[in-house]
Scaffold this active site. Structure first.
Site, short mmCIF file in Angstrom:
data_model
loop_
_atom_site.label_atom_id
_atom_site.label_comp_id
_atom_site.label_asym_id
_atom_site.label_seq_id
_atom_site.Cartn_x
_atom_site.Cartn_y
_atom_site.Cartn_z
N ALA A 47 0.83 -1.21 0.00
CA ALA A 47 0.00 0.00 0.00
C ALA A 47 0.87 1.25 0.00
CB ALA A 47 -0.92 0.01 1.22
N ASP A 48 0.27 2.34 -0.47
CA ASP A 48 0.93 3.64 -0.41
C ASP A 48 -0.14 4.72 -0.33
OD1 ASP A 48 3.85 4.62 -0.69
OD2 ASP A 48 2.65 6.10 -1.76
#
Length: 168
Positions: A47-48
């Protein structure tokens, strides 16, 4: 089920000329792919998160000066929090890639309030704030998934895991 946190340790190029939605998806995919190589037979989630306002896309500030600039820019304005996530089922060769947006509106902040918030040391989140801690006093309104702001859009992630056959 055993959970392991395994940072991808990949470069995050915030200078890429991509819309925020595409940027977070690209970074989430790169992170998940890097970790998936080390964990065959696993479900990997990468994730980011970035803050997007106008032409700006920000992750975490590099220093206090940058944190002050970000908070000053966000003061009295609305911005978008984009979190991209990628789930890879390495045993089935399946992949899910999504991005979730939440809109946050800050109240007007004085220089004194910005300095006081920075003094808490909580400015090490995307956009220089952490809503789950003292950053909640900076906001006037939230439209969308609160969990998306503080880390991961859990409802969307759990839904995608269920589609992949993962019991949650």
């Amino acid at each position: 089920m055993q959970f392991v946190i395994d940072p991808a340790n990949i470069p995050e190029d915030m200078a890429m000329k991509l819309p925020a939605k595409d940027l977070v998806q690209k970074l989430a995919l790169e992170k998940a792919q890097a970790v998936a190589l080390r964990h065959p037979g696993a479900i990997v989630i990468g994730a980011d998160t970035v803050v997007s306002i106008g032409k700006h896309r920000w992750s975490k500030p590099e220093n206090i000066r940058e944190a002050r600039m970000m908070l000053s820019t966000l003061s009295g304005r609305s911005h978008d929090i984009w979190t991209g996530f990628c789930i890879i089922d390495t045993s089935k060769g399946k992949r899910v890639l999504r991005a979730i947006k939440t809109r946050v509106t800050f109240r007007d902040l004085s220089k004194k309030e910005i300095d006081a918030y920075i003094a808490t040391g909580e400015y090490d989140g995307a956009g220089s704030y952490q809503l789950q801690r003292g950053g909640n006093v900076l906001t006037a309104k939230i439209d969308g998934d609160y969990n998306n702001i503080i880390g991961l859009p859990l409802t969307a992630v759990l839904s995608e895991l269920k589609k992949l056959g993962v019991r949650t």
